[in-house]
Design a protein around this motif. Structure first.
Motif, PDB file in Angstrom:
ATOM      1  N   GLN A 129       4.612 -16.731  19.379  1.00  0.00           N
ATOM      2  CA  GLN A 129       4.597 -15.879  20.570  1.00  0.00           C
ATOM      3  C   GLN A 129       5.472 -14.645  20.362  1.00  0.00           C
ATOM      4  O   GLN A 129       5.101 -13.541  20.754  1.00  0.00           O
ATOM      5  N   ARG A 130       6.609 -14.835  19.736  1.00  0.00           N
ATOM      6  CA  ARG A 130       7.499 -13.708  19.449  1.00  0.00           C
ATOM      7  C   ARG A 130       6.811 -12.717  18.508  1.00  0.00           C
ATOM      8  O   ARG A 130       6.861 -11.507  18.715  1.00  0.00           O
TER       9      ARG A 130
ATOM     10  N   ARG B 180       4.263 -10.733  20.456  1.00  0.00           N
ATOM     11  CA  ARG B 180       4.903  -9.688  21.282  1.00  0.00           C
ATOM     12  C   ARG B 180       5.351  -8.507  20.437  1.00  0.00           C
ATOM     13  O   ARG B 180       5.201  -7.352  20.829  1.00  0.00           O
TER      14      ARG B 180
END
Length: 134
Positions: free
Chosen positions: A105-106, A109
């Motif tokens: 997820q990081r 992003r």
């Protein structure tokens, strides 16, 4: 203007992930479990709901769903343990699966934040590698 009525809590496939609640997650677990293993879900409802609620508070709903999906993908049934439940996911798979979910997820992003075509750099290659972990 009246607020739009949400589908019932147990209609996970009709709700946006932001509108899911503990009941929605529980029904999602039941449905996926039947789909993948052909067996009814076995777990302590109160315990599982408490653990799901706690995880939502510590992360977010999208992370919880991604974690559940990653656990189903990662889990290999055995004759001794033919199925899994949220307690098993969180207790025995959490330390291995959740960091991968959070890192992916990081990475997502970071890639979205750049908005420019990514040049081949060591950093972008590392981010793409993290995304491919599961």
């Amino acid at each position: 203007m009246p607020k739009a009525k949400l589908p019932p809590a147990d209609a996970w496939d009709e709700r946006n992930i932001a509108d899911w609640n503990v009941t929605t997650f529980r029904v999602y677990l039941y449905d996926r479990h039947r789909e993948l293993y052909g067996l009814d879900y076995v777990g302590a409802v109160k315990r599982d709901c408490g653990m799901i609620s706690d995880m939502i508070k510590k992360t977010d709903k999208a992370t919880v769903k991604t974690f559940i999906d990653a656990c189903f993908t990662d889990y290999k049934p055995t004759p001794k343990y033919p199925t899994l439940n949220f307690y098993f996911m969180k207790t025995y798979m959490g330390d291995r699966v959740l960091p991968k979910v959070l890192l992916a997820q990081r990475a997502e992003r970071l890639l979205e934040a750049e908005e420019l075509p990514i040049e081949k750099t060591e950093s972008s290659e590392n981010i793409n590698e993290l995304k491919g972990w599961f």
